[in-house]
Write a protein that holds these residues in place. Structure first.
Motif, PDB file in Angstrom:
ATOM      1  N   LYS A 253      36.288  36.489  53.624  1.00 23.50           N
ATOM      2  CA  LYS A 253      37.737  36.395  53.785  1.00 23.50           C
ATOM      3  C   LYS A 253      38.319  35.452  52.753  1.00 23.50           C
ATOM      4  CE  LYS A 253      37.743  32.609  57.174  1.00 23.50           C
ATOM      5  NZ  LYS A 253      38.228  32.163  58.506  1.00 23.50           N
ATOM      6  N   ASN A 254      39.652  35.433  52.674  1.00 22.05           N
ATOM      7  CA  ASN A 254      40.363  34.545  51.757  1.00 22.05           C
ATOM      8  C   ASN A 254      40.436  33.159  52.390  1.00 22.05           C
ATOM      9  OD1 ASN A 254      42.021  33.230  49.958  1.00 22.05           O
ATOM     10  ND2 ASN A 254      43.865  34.407  50.468  1.00 22.05           N
ATOM     11  N   LEU A 255      39.580  32.270  51.953  1.00 23.13           N
ATOM     12  CA  LEU A 255      39.494  30.929  52.530  1.00 23.13           C
ATOM     13  C   LEU A 255      40.669  30.046  52.156  1.00 23.13           C
ATOM     14  CD1 LEU A 255      35.736  30.363  51.619  1.00 23.13           C
ATOM     15  CD2 LEU A 255      36.648  31.072  53.848  1.00 23.13           C
ATOM     16  N   ALA A 256      41.403  30.413  51.088  1.00 24.57           N
ATOM     17  CA  ALA A 256      42.493  29.557  50.618  1.00 24.57           C
ATOM     18  C   ALA A 256      43.807  29.810  51.347  1.00 24.57           C
ATOM     19  CB  ALA A 256      42.708  29.778  49.117  1.00 24.57           C
ATOM     20  N   LEU A 257      43.895  30.910  52.083  1.00 21.32           N
ATOM     21  CA  LEU A 257      45.156  31.295  52.705  1.00 21.32           C
ATOM     22  C   LEU A 257      45.654  30.214  53.666  1.00 21.32           C
ATOM     23  CD1 LEU A 257      47.268  33.566  53.015  1.00 21.32           C
ATOM     24  CD2 LEU A 257      45.881  34.458  54.897  1.00 21.32           C
TER      25      LEU A 257
ATOM     26  N   ALA B  66      36.914  22.331  54.669  1.00 28.96           N
ATOM     27  CA  ALA B  66      35.492  22.090  54.919  1.00 28.96           C
ATOM     28  C   ALA B  66      34.710  22.856  53.870  1.00 28.96           C
ATOM     29  CB  ALA B  66      35.111  22.559  56.331  1.00 28.96           C
ATOM     30  N   GLU B  67      33.432  22.591  53.777  1.00 27.54           N
ATOM     31  CA  GLU B  67      32.614  23.310  52.806  1.00 27.54           C
ATOM     32  C   GLU B  67      32.399  24.751  53.258  1.00 27.54           C
ATOM     33  OE1 GLU B  67      29.830  20.581  50.121  1.00 27.54           O
ATOM     34  OE2 GLU B  67      29.059  20.870  52.157  1.00 27.54           O
ATOM     35  N   HIS B  68      32.483  25.656  52.303  1.00 29.63           N
ATOM     36  CA  HIS B  68      32.265  27.076  52.556  1.00 29.63           C
ATOM     37  C   HIS B  68      31.430  27.656  51.426  1.00 29.63           C
ATOM     38  CE1 HIS B  68      35.287  27.507  55.809  1.00 29.63           C
ATOM     39  NE2 HIS B  68      35.943  26.561  55.134  1.00 29.63           N
ATOM     40  N   HIS B  69      30.792  28.782  51.712  1.00 23.00           N
ATOM     41  CA  HIS B  69      30.113  29.522  50.667  1.00 23.00           C
ATOM     42  C   HIS B  69      31.136  30.433  49.982  1.00 23.00           C
ATOM     43  CE1 HIS B  69      26.481  28.375  53.021  1.00 23.00           C
ATOM     44  NE2 HIS B  69      25.975  28.267  51.795  1.00 23.00           N
ATOM     45  N   ILE B  70      31.315  30.246  48.678  1.00 26.20           N
ATOM     46  CA  ILE B  70      32.352  30.938  47.900  1.00 26.20           C
ATOM     47  C   ILE B  70      31.694  31.945  46.966  1.00 26.20           C
ATOM     48  CG2 ILE B  70      34.211  30.633  46.221  1.00 26.20           C
ATOM     49  CD1 ILE B  70      34.445  27.730  47.308  1.00 26.20           C
ATOM     50  N   SER B  71      32.304  33.146  46.898  1.00 30.50           N
ATOM     51  CA  SER B  71      31.721  34.173  46.026  1.00 30.50           C
ATOM     52  C   SER B  71      32.692  34.725  44.986  1.00 30.50           C
ATOM     53  CB  SER B  71      31.185  35.335  46.863  1.00 30.50           C
ATOM     54  OG  SER B  71      32.249  36.078  47.423  1.00 30.50           O
ATOM     55  N   THR B  72      33.986  34.697  45.257  1.00 26.73           N
ATOM     56  CA  THR B  72      34.928  35.390  44.370  1.00 26.73           C
ATOM     57  C   THR B  72      36.269  34.665  44.345  1.00 26.73           C
ATOM     58  OG1 THR B  72      33.909  37.516  44.920  1.00 26.73           O
ATOM     59  CG2 THR B  72      36.063  37.599  43.859  1.00 26.73           C
ATOM     60  N   PHE B  73      36.916  34.703  43.181  1.00 28.29           N
ATOM     61  CA  PHE B  73      38.271  34.173  43.035  1.00 28.29           C
ATOM     62  C   PHE B  73      39.176  35.307  42.551  1.00 28.29           C
ATOM     63  CE2 PHE B  73      35.179  30.907  41.960  1.00 28.29           C
ATOM     64  CZ  PHE B  73      35.501  29.903  42.865  1.00 28.29           C
ATOM     65  N   VAL B  74      40.302  35.478  43.215  1.00 32.35           N
ATOM     66  CA  VAL B  74      41.279  36.488  42.813  1.00 32.35           C
ATOM     67  C   VAL B  74      42.576  35.764  42.443  1.00 32.35           C
ATOM     68  CG1 VAL B  74      42.652  38.480  43.520  1.00 32.35           C
ATOM     69  CG2 VAL B  74      40.267  38.265  44.280  1.00 32.35           C
ATOM     70  N   ILE B  75      43.080  36.050  41.263  1.00 35.72           N
ATOM     71  CA  ILE B  75      44.337  35.435  40.804  1.00 35.72           C
ATOM     72  C   ILE B  75      45.339  36.538  40.546  1.00 35.72           C
ATOM     73  CG2 ILE B  75      45.435  33.911  39.131  1.00 35.72           C
ATOM     74  CD1 ILE B  75      42.668  32.833  38.427  1.00 35.72           C
ATOM     75  N   LYS B  76      46.501  36.392  41.134  1.00 30.52           N
ATOM     76  CA  LYS B  76      47.599  37.329  40.900  1.00 30.52           C
ATOM     77  C   LYS B  76      48.591  36.638  39.976  1.00 30.52           C
ATOM     78  CE  LYS B  76      46.689  39.730  45.197  1.00 30.52           C
ATOM     79  NZ  LYS B  76      47.161  40.179  46.530  1.00 30.52           N
ATOM     80  N   HIS B  77      48.616  37.120  38.737  1.00 28.22           N
ATOM     81  CA  HIS B  77      49.385  36.491  37.673  1.00 28.22           C
ATOM     82  C   HIS B  77      50.828  36.996  37.689  1.00 28.22           C
ATOM     83  CE1 HIS B  77      45.566  34.954  36.036  1.00 28.22           C
ATOM     84  NE2 HIS B  77      45.085  36.147  36.330  1.00 28.22           N
TER      85      HIS B  77
ATOM     86  N   ILE C 266      51.718  31.572  38.794  1.00 29.25           N
ATOM     87  CA  ILE C 266      50.658  32.118  39.647  1.00 29.25           C
ATOM     88  C   ILE C 266      51.279  32.502  40.982  1.00 29.25           C
ATOM     89  CG2 ILE C 266      48.453  31.686  40.784  1.00 29.25           C
ATOM     90  CD1 ILE C 266      48.274  31.775  37.720  1.00 29.25           C
ATOM     91  N   TYR C 267      51.208  33.795  41.307  1.00 28.39           N
ATOM     92  CA  TYR C 267      51.787  34.271  42.563  1.00 28.39           C
ATOM     93  C   TYR C 267      50.824  34.111  43.736  1.00 28.39           C
ATOM     94  CZ  TYR C 267      56.084  35.967  40.545  1.00 28.39           C
ATOM     95  OH  TYR C 267      57.328  36.014  39.943  1.00 28.39           O
ATOM     96  N   GLU C 268      49.522  34.189  43.472  1.00 25.54           N
ATOM     97  CA  GLU C 268      48.564  33.997  44.556  1.00 25.54           C
ATOM     98  C   GLU C 268      47.215  33.623  43.955  1.00 25.54           C
ATOM     99  OE1 GLU C 268      48.228  33.660  48.705  1.00 25.54           O
ATOM    100  OE2 GLU C 268      49.950  34.066  47.416  1.00 25.54           O
ATOM    101  N   PHE C 269      46.565  32.661  44.621  1.00 27.91           N
ATOM    102  CA  PHE C 269      45.215  32.238  44.239  1.00 27.91           C
ATOM    103  C   PHE C 269      44.341  32.373  45.484  1.00 27.91           C
ATOM    104  CE2 PHE C 269      42.230  28.521  43.234  1.00 27.91           C
ATOM    105  CZ  PHE C 269      41.397  29.310  42.438  1.00 27.91           C
ATOM    106  N   GLU C 270      43.443  33.356  45.453  1.00 30.93           N
ATOM    107  CA  GLU C 270      42.580  33.627  46.593  1.00 30.93           C
ATOM    108  C   GLU C 270      41.168  33.127  46.312  1.00 30.93           C
ATOM    109  OE1 GLU C 270      42.727  37.781  47.422  1.00 30.93           O
ATOM    110  OE2 GLU C 270      44.901  37.811  47.765  1.00 30.93           O
ATOM    111  N   VAL C 271      40.586  32.487  47.304  1.00 34.37           N
ATOM    112  CA  VAL C 271      39.203  32.026  47.236  1.00 34.37           C
ATOM    113  C   VAL C 271      38.451  32.765  48.333  1.00 34.37           C
ATOM    114  CG1 VAL C 271      37.642  30.060  47.369  1.00 34.37           C
ATOM    115  CG2 VAL C 271      39.946  29.770  46.406  1.00 34.37           C
ATOM    116  N   LYS C 272      37.605  33.700  47.940  1.00 36.32           N
ATOM    117  CA  LYS C 272      36.931  34.538  48.925  1.00 36.32           C
ATOM    118  C   LYS C 272      35.508  34.041  49.174  1.00 36.32           C
ATOM    119  CE  LYS C 272      39.676  38.690  48.329  1.00 36.32           C
ATOM    120  NZ  LYS C 272      39.681  40.156  48.162  1.00 36.32           N
ATOM    121  N   GLY C 273      35.166  33.959  50.458  1.00 32.37           N
ATOM    122  CA  GLY C 273      33.836  33.479  50.833  1.00 32.37           C
ATOM    123  C   GLY C 273      33.623  33.580  52.321  1.00 32.37           C
TER     124      GLY C 273
END
Length: 883
Positions: A745-749, A795-806, A875-882
């Protein structure tokens, strides 16, 4: 209601640089902040030679006019963004067909090259190609000095820096503005001061600055003031000339500026006109502004206040952003249709603007002007851009280009096609050309009942004993064509000269003798189409019209001398560019053409310029060639090509590849697939993949798809090879296969986000993690680079992907998409590790998958926020997926 500040700044916030993909040697049009301007000199600027116009301002005249409603007294000033941005504007055009090749110069008396932003620079001279095009058409072109409102990044310190005065009374910034205009060859400056914070003393200092500019500039240079700052120093748009702003136009009987552009919300212009007269100035020194940026010809304007029926125009007309026609168009064809309707009205005929429509076109009220007043006069109907390029009917380039320096004088009237039936349809057409990128195409059903008289040019051309007229055409049927001439003694009557009815599949040139009309002056030039038999699919391309004296001393040109390839640059061993320079010929030169000689001996046009320097853009190495030959040939005033000079570019040794790749995701459930994308250098000729515990386990595909069935953490190896060698890249522990992958999921939301800057109160860091890309919900940052955005995941999470909406994801221009960025992670917010590094991105949305990492904090560091020099991050959205 939108203030002018917001309206004018909208351009500069929405206008950023063009994409600049390859080379440090590409010269760009200039732009500065005040301190940069003060340090500028032609000697220290390696691009200065490329930014000079070589075309002097031509004379032009105003004829009788074809629209009975139009008058000669009012002038038109257009504030137009002729390029997509302030920064990143190539000095001599580019390899793009789509460009704002403005062509309705006949209705413009002053053109302001609109630009400037707090993120790029606020002092913007016109690009060299726009100066050349304007000057060919007899139109002075001005640069812009734009002080933005503080809400858009403006700082009053810039105003102070510009107004700094020496003890001897001189203004260093004013002297620099004069130097820039004289060196680059343009015609003045439009001064727009909209930064809040001024005092009455500052207003007096501004007046002194303007007076200094006025008194020290050359006589041909114009200084235009915008209705914004008042005598109290504050920003208050008056929409009129009155006691609050008059001192910036005229003070105690002394001219301070040449004219003033009035803000858009005028409801009475007569008081302004009377005020101007009372100051001893013409009311036509005032330009009543209309803002067409958003709606173009759907803009509502109370035209009767400016052009009252049956009375003289009250003031001149100022048009803000007629480049709407280009910005709103879906194609170049659509752009030319929109531009035609904007300037000549819905009827598409400058002589017939009658009808119930609210927008009748600028031709309804303003008489067209023409620079066609000396021989030789030659037009190839070249718009200054094309999908291909032709030289005397031979295709010498097969890809798009634009360079307004090469634009011809286009027809004065677009279009007056008179017929008793349904007239033929004329268009400027890019499908074929005789010389350049376009021609005039006339098509439709042709019969004697709908014989069509196409009036093209208003002229003042004196016929001498040796004057010849040539027409070059191409048609699949008989031409059914005559050339029409109107003379000064009977300007409403046309004499028609027959073009022989001969059929040819290629371009045909016929020369007509004008000796019987020796001593007469041609005041109009036209084409007439008629036939006895009906031709249902009549179509003809007019490639060139030429009127010249056969005994003019126009001789073939010699080869240029001292041709050099300076500062050649190479990338990855297969891309190269060069800056060429040579000694200009003493003879009259129309342009210099630059060709690349291919390994098979054929030649391809790289571009053309009237300057004596040229940037050869990106060349891709062909078949491991060791040397590339470039040729330069001068072209004279009747398009005769002279002898060519050549120079050689030596390529470096052919390189072995560098291996690189990416995965579309790195955390998958058992049985799911991963797509791997090769990112190795272009010289790669073969691929060898190894996938630990993958299916398949090996592959020679360029972009393989691999399935991972068992839980675990696996490495991937790629070897990229060619005839010069190979390179291997292994990414250890790249792929994690876990049953928990479905919980990604998007951990940064909705988490806590902080940043270095924000553009305004509503553009802070939290907008980048709110899950929205609508309603302009973005994080925006101005100021010094780098910009950074930090997210605390809690908190610490396992992160796999970053999505940036420019920027483009939020509906902004693609030139604002982030180019270069780094992503770091940290467990404590103090010690950081780089996990992503991207350079040269152009996409609206990016997804960067990494080997699974455990972290609480994530930081996005932006080192190049746009495709050019704009320093604002968006930057319209910065997603951290993990997990």
């Amino acid at each position: 209601m939108k203030k002018i500040g917001a309206g004018l700044i909208f351009l500069v916030v929405m206008c950023a640089a063009l994409s600049t993909s390859a080379f440090a040697k590409q010269p760009y049009s200039s732009y500065w902040f005040p301190e940069q301007l003060l340090q500028w000199s032609p000697a220290s600027d390696p691009d200065a030679a490329f930014n000079r116009s070589t075309v002097p301002l031509q004379d032009r005249f105003v004829g009788a006019g074809v629209n009975s409603h139009a008058t000669k007294a009012p002038k038109v000033m257009a504030l137009a963004a002729l390029n997509s941005g302030t920064s990143g504007v190539p000095s001599q055009g580019s390899d793009k067909f789509g460009a704002n090749t403005f062509t309705y110069w006949q209705y413009v008396d002053r053109l302001v090259y609109w630009g400037g932003s707090a993120g790029e620079g606020i002092i913007v001279p016109p690009s060299a190609d726009t100066i050349d095009a304007a000057h060919k058409n007899g139109v002075p072109i001005l640069g812009t000095v734009f002080f933005p409102p503080t809400v858009y990044g403006g700082t009053y310190e810039w105003v102070k820096q510009m107004l700094r005065q020496n003890s001897d009374g001189s203004f260093p910034a004013a002297d620099k503005l004069i130097q820039v205009a004289e060196h680059y060859g343009f015609d003045g400056w439009f001064i727009n001061q909209e930064t809040e914070g001024g005092t009455p003393a500052d207003a007096q200092q501004m007046k002194a600055f303007l007076s200094y500019l006025k008194s020290h500039k050359s006589t041909s240079m114009d200084i235009v003031w915008y209705d914004s700052m008042t005598k109290e120093g504050n920003i208050s748009w008056q929409n009129a000339l009155n006691d609050k702003n008059a001192m910036f136009l005229q003070d105690n009987g002394k001219q301070v500026t040449d004219s003033m552009f009035l803000n858009f919300w005028w409801k009475d212009l007569k008081s302004s006109a009377e005020k101007a007269k009372g100051l001893g100035r013409s009311p036509y020194d005032l330009y009543a502004g209309i803002d067409v940026e958003a709606k173009g010809y759907d803009t509502k304007v109370n035209w009767n206040l400016l052009f009252p029926e049956g009375e003289p125009a009250v003031t001149s007309l100022g048009i803000y952003r007629p480049d709407w026609a280009f910005n709103s168009a879906e194609s170049m064809e659509d752009f030319f249709i929109r531009e035609n309707k904007f300037w000549v009205g819905p009827n598409g005929n400058p002589g017939n603007t009658a009808g119930g429509q609210a927008w009748k076109g600028i031709a309804n009220d303003v008489v067209e002007a023409s620079p066609v007043n000396e021989l030789p006069f030659i037009t190839n109907f070249n718009t200054g851009s094309g999908q291909k390029y032709y030289v005397r009917g031979k295709q010498v380039r097969d890809k798009g280009w634009n360079n307004r320096s090469l634009q011809d004088i286009l027809p004065t009237w677009r279009w007056i096609a008179d017929s008793t039936g349904t007239p033929l349809t004329p268009v400027l057409d890019w499908s074929d050309a005789y010389y350049g990128g376009s021609s005039l195409k006339i098509s439709g059903v042709l019969s004697h009942d709908n014989a069509t008289h196409l009036k093209l040019y208003r002229t003042e051309l004196k016929i001498e004993a040796s004057t010849k007229l040539s027409v070059t055409y191409k048609t699949q049927s008989k031409p059914s064509l005559k050339v029409g001439l109107a003379f000064a003694d009977h300007p409403d009557q046309f004499v028609f000269l027959n073009v022989k009815d001969k059929t040819s599949s290629g371009w045909t040139t016929e020369t007509l003798n004008l000796t019987p009309y020796k001593g007469k002056q041609i005041v109009a030039l036209s084409l007439y189409f008629d036939t006895r038999d009906t031709i249902n699919d009549y179509a003809i391309q007019i490639g060139q019209l030429s009127i010249h004296n056969a005994n003019d001393p126009i001789k073939p040109l010699p080869a240029v001398r001292e041709l050099k390839a300076a500062n050649s640059d190479f990338r990855n061993g297969i891309y190269g560019d060069a800056r060429l320079q040579w000694k200009p010929l003493d003879q009259q030169v129309k342009q210099y053409e630059i060709y690349r000689v291919l390994p098979d001996g054929n030649e391809v046009l790289m571009g053309a310029t009237s300057n004596h320097v040229f940037y050869v853009p990106e060349m891709r190495r062909i078949d491991k060639e060791a040397v590339t030959v470039l040729k330069v040939a001068a072209v004279n005033g009747i398009y005769g090509q002279g002898q060519a000079s050549s120079v050689k570019i030596s390529w470096p040794a052919y390189p072995k590849p560098t291996a690189e790749f990416k995965a579309d995701r790195t955390l998958v459930a058992p049985g799911e697939s991963v797509t791997f994308t090769d990112q190795s250098t272009e010289v790669t000729e073969g691929w060898s993949w190894t996938f630990e515990n993958g299916s398949p386990a090996v592959s020679t595909a360029k972009n393989p798809v691999v399935t991972f069935n068992q839980e675990g953490v696996y490495s991937v190896t790629l070897t990229a090879a060619n005839s010069s060698g190979q390179d291997t890249m292994t990414k250890k522990a790249l792929i994690t296969v876990s049953k928990e992958a479905g919980a990604l999921k998007n951990l940064a939301l909705g988490t806590t986000a902080t940043a270095d800057q924000r553009c305004g109160e509503k553009e802070g860091a939290p907008n980048a993690v709110d899950g929205k890309v609508t309603d302009n919900s973005k994080w925006c940052a101005l100021g010094n680079l780098p910009h950074w955005l930090q997210v605390d995941l809690g908190a610490e999470h396992h992160i796999s992907t970053f999505v940036i909406k420019h920027a483009e994801s939020g509906g902004e221009w693609q030139g604002f998409n982030t180019s270069d960025y780094t992503i770091q992670v940290s467990s404590d917010g103090t010690n950081w590790v780089d996990v992503v590094k991207v350079q040269g991105n152009t996409a609206a949305e990016t997804a960067d998958a990494i080997a699974l990492v455990k972290a609480r904090y994530v930081k996005l560091i932006i080192t190049k926020p746009s495709q050019g020099a704009d320093t604002a991050a968006r930057i319209y959205e910065f997603e951290v997926k993990g997990l």
